[in-house]
Design an enzyme around this catalytic site. Sequence first.
Site, PDB file in Angstrom:
ATOM      1  N   ARG A  94       0.863  -1.175   0.000  1.00  0.00           N
ATOM      2  CA  ARG A  94       0.000   0.000   0.000  1.00  0.00           C
ATOM      3  C   ARG A  94       0.902   1.230   0.000  1.00  0.00           C
ATOM      4  NH1 ARG A  94      -3.078   2.908   4.915  1.00  0.00           N
ATOM      5  NH2 ARG A  94      -4.131   4.453   3.647  1.00  0.00           N
ATOM      6  N   HIS A 209     -15.541   6.564   4.747  1.00  0.00           N
ATOM      7  CA  HIS A 209     -14.490   5.744   5.365  1.00  0.00           C
ATOM      8  C   HIS A 209     -14.101   6.461   6.661  1.00  0.00           C
ATOM      9  CE1 HIS A 209     -10.671   3.253   5.185  1.00  0.00           C
ATOM     10  NE2 HIS A 209     -10.388   4.164   6.104  1.00  0.00           N
ATOM     11  N   GLU A 331     -17.779   0.979  10.628  1.00  0.00           N
ATOM     12  CA  GLU A 331     -18.264  -0.402  10.697  1.00  0.00           C
ATOM     13  C   GLU A 331     -18.777  -0.782  12.077  1.00  0.00           C
ATOM     14  OE1 GLU A 331     -14.993  -2.906   9.400  1.00  0.00           O
ATOM     15  OE2 GLU A 331     -14.685  -1.611   7.669  1.00  0.00           O
ATOM     16  N   ASN A 332     -18.251  -0.113  13.124  1.00  0.00           N
ATOM     17  CA  ASN A 332     -18.492  -0.601  14.492  1.00  0.00           C
ATOM     18  C   ASN A 332     -19.267   0.325  15.404  1.00  0.00           C
ATOM     19  OD1 ASN A 332     -16.867  -3.061  14.258  1.00  0.00           O
ATOM     20  ND2 ASN A 332     -15.164  -1.630  13.977  1.00  0.00           N
ATOM     21  N   GLU A 379      -8.744  -3.310   2.372  1.00  0.00           N
ATOM     22  CA  GLU A 379      -7.767  -2.731   1.436  1.00  0.00           C
ATOM     23  C   GLU A 379      -6.740  -3.767   1.002  1.00  0.00           C
ATOM     24  OE1 GLU A 379      -7.560  -0.057   4.608  1.00  0.00           O
ATOM     25  OE2 GLU A 379      -7.509   1.736   3.356  1.00  0.00           O
TER      26      GLU A 379
HETATM   27  P1  ADP Z   1      -6.840   2.794  10.617  1.00  0.00           P
HETATM   28  O1  ADP Z   1      -6.870   1.534   9.793  1.00  0.00           O
HETATM   29  O2  ADP Z   1      -6.933   4.058   9.834  1.00  0.00           O
HETATM   30  O3  ADP Z   1      -5.786   2.810  11.689  1.00  0.00           O
HETATM   31  P2  ADP Z   1      -9.364   1.878  11.607  1.00  0.00           P
HETATM   32  O4  ADP Z   1     -10.194   1.841  10.364  1.00  0.00           O
HETATM   33  O5  ADP Z   1      -8.942   0.571  12.185  1.00  0.00           O
HETATM   34  O6  ADP Z   1      -8.161   2.864  11.442  1.00  0.00           O
HETATM   35  O7  ADP Z   1     -10.208   2.687  12.713  1.00  0.00           O
HETATM   36  C1  ADP Z   1      -9.693   2.971  13.960  1.00  0.00           C
HETATM   37  C2  ADP Z   1     -10.733   3.739  14.730  1.00  0.00           C
HETATM   38  O8  ADP Z   1     -11.922   2.960  14.851  1.00  0.00           O
HETATM   39  C3  ADP Z   1     -10.316   4.102  16.164  1.00  0.00           C
HETATM   40  O9  ADP Z   1     -10.495   5.483  16.372  1.00  0.00           O
HETATM   41  C4  ADP Z   1     -11.299   3.338  17.031  1.00  0.00           C
HETATM   42  O10 ADP Z   1     -11.658   4.077  18.145  1.00  0.00           O
HETATM   43  C5  ADP Z   1     -12.476   3.209  16.121  1.00  0.00           C
HETATM   44  N1  ADP Z   1     -13.365   2.110  16.546  1.00  0.00           N
HETATM   45  C6  ADP Z   1     -13.141   0.799  16.498  1.00  0.00           C
HETATM   46  N2  ADP Z   1     -14.189   0.122  17.048  1.00  0.00           N
HETATM   47  C7  ADP Z   1     -15.090   1.071  17.446  1.00  0.00           C
HETATM   48  C8  ADP Z   1     -16.370   1.052  18.073  1.00  0.00           C
HETATM   49  N3  ADP Z   1     -16.950  -0.089  18.429  1.00  0.00           N
HETATM   50  N4  ADP Z   1     -16.980   2.214  18.318  1.00  0.00           N
HETATM   51  C9  ADP Z   1     -16.410   3.380  17.978  1.00  0.00           C
HETATM   52  N5  ADP Z   1     -15.222   3.480  17.389  1.00  0.00           N
HETATM   53  C10 ADP Z   1     -14.561   2.337  17.121  1.00  0.00           C
END
Ligand code: ADP
Length: 395
Positions: A94, A209, A331-332, A379
Site C-alpha cells: 500500500r 471511510h 463499521e463498528n 484494502e
Molecule cells: P486505521 O486503519 O486508519 O488505523 P481503523 O479503520 O482501524 O483505522 O479505525 C480505527 C478507529 O476505529 C479508532 O479510532 C477506534 O476508536 C475506532 N473504533 C473501532 N471500534 C469502534 C467502536 N466499536 N466504536 C467506535 N469506534 C470504534
Amino acid sequence: MSDLILVVNAGSSSLKFQVHEIVGERQLSMLMGGQVSGIGGSRPAFRVKDGAGECLADTQLAPEQAKDLAGAQEIMAAWLQPRMSGPPMAVGHRIVHGGPKMTRSVLISQDIYDYLESLVPLAPLHQHNNLAPVRVIMDHWPEIRQVACFDTAFHRTQDRVVERFALPQEFFDRGVRRYGFHGLSYQYIAGRLRQVLPEVAQGRVIAAHLGSGASACAMVDGVSRETTMGFTALDGLPMGTRPGRLDAGVVLWMLEQGMSHDEIQDLLYNRSGMKGMSGISNDMRTLLASSETSARLAVDYFTYRTAESIAGLCVAAQGLDALVFTAGVGENSPEIRAAVCRRLEWMGIKVCAEANADNALTISTPDSRISVHVVATNEEEVIARQTYDTISGLL
Ligand code: ADP
C-alpha cells in the site's frame, strides 16, 4: 518461488500483512493476515489469523521489540518465513501517494521508487513508512517483484474542475492539486457492492471511510467523482489526530506567531482532530464513553462535519441513492452512524435502530428515500488483486 502473494501495509503505528495463494485463473485465497500494532508505543502486540478467522498468533510484545517499523518488519519476516513455501511470487505494497503520474498499480523499479520517494513531502505521515519495506526487500531480495498500489489512483477519474484549487495554473502544473486518498478502500467498497447489492452499486453512492483517518467519496456506478481529502491527507473530515478542513489563514497565523514548519506539521498530523479537540484521546470508543464536555464537543464536531461533507458531495454525484459506512468507526459504531444520519434526516434518510445496533448490511428503514449500509472494507484484498493483475502480464 511459491504461488503466494504477500501484501504489506506499513502505517505510522501498525504493520499489517496478508498472504494470498493463487488457486486458479485469477482466483486468490487469503491464507493468513495479521499485524504488528502499537509500534513505538508501550503495549505493542502481534496477532495473526488464518483465512477462516482462527487465531494463529496473539502475543504481547516488549516495547523494544517493536520500537520502530524496522523492528516490526523483523517480527513479521521471522514469523512468515517458516510458514511460507518459499519466497513470495510478488509483494504488493500500500503506497498512499502516487502523485499525478500514477493512475494504476505499477511494478516497482529503481526509477519508480525514486519518484515515489520524491512524494514524501506530500504525505509525511505515511509515504516514508510505506516505502520502508520496499527498500528492505529491494536491498535483500532484489529478485522478488514488488508492486505499488496507490490510495490516490482510484480518484484519477475525477473531473478537472474537481481536481483544481483556485490558484494560478502554475501551481497545478507543479502538482498542487486535489489527489484524494483511501482509494484502495473505496475500490473495495465499489467491488463489494457489485457483489452484495448490485442495484445500489450502479447508482449514486457516497461511501464514508471513518477510521483513524477519515474521508468520504462520491461514486457513480463505482467510479470516483469527488472525495473530501485533497492535496494531502489533511483535508476534509476531522480525524483521530488531524483537523480536516482548515482555513489556510490559520496556518499563516501560526507562522506569524513564530511556529516552525515542523511544529505546525506535528500539530496538524499528530495533535489535532479528536485528540486535540477533546484533550483526552484520538480513540472514538474512549470519547463516546466519556462524559467530559470536550469529548462530546469533539464527537459532535465529527458527526456535523461528516454530515455536512456528505451533503456537499451530492453535487458531484448529482443526488444520492445510497450511503455506505466503512472502516473502524463506520463499521463498528451505531452511535456515530445514527448521529450522522440524524443530521441528514432532511434528505430523507431514516435509520432502523435495531439494524443499526446489529451493524447490519442495510440499516435504513424500508421507507427511507436513501438506503444506508454498513460494509467492512478490505484494502489488503484489493492490493493482492492489483498485485496479481500487475504481474500476471509478466508471468
Ligand atoms: P486505521 O486503519 O486508519 O488505523 P481503523 O479503520 O482501524 O483505522 O479505525 C480505527 C478507529 O476505529 C479508532 O479510532 C477506534 O476508536 C475506532 N473504533 C473501532 N471500534 C469502534 C467502536 N466499536 N466504536 C467506535 N469506534 C470504534
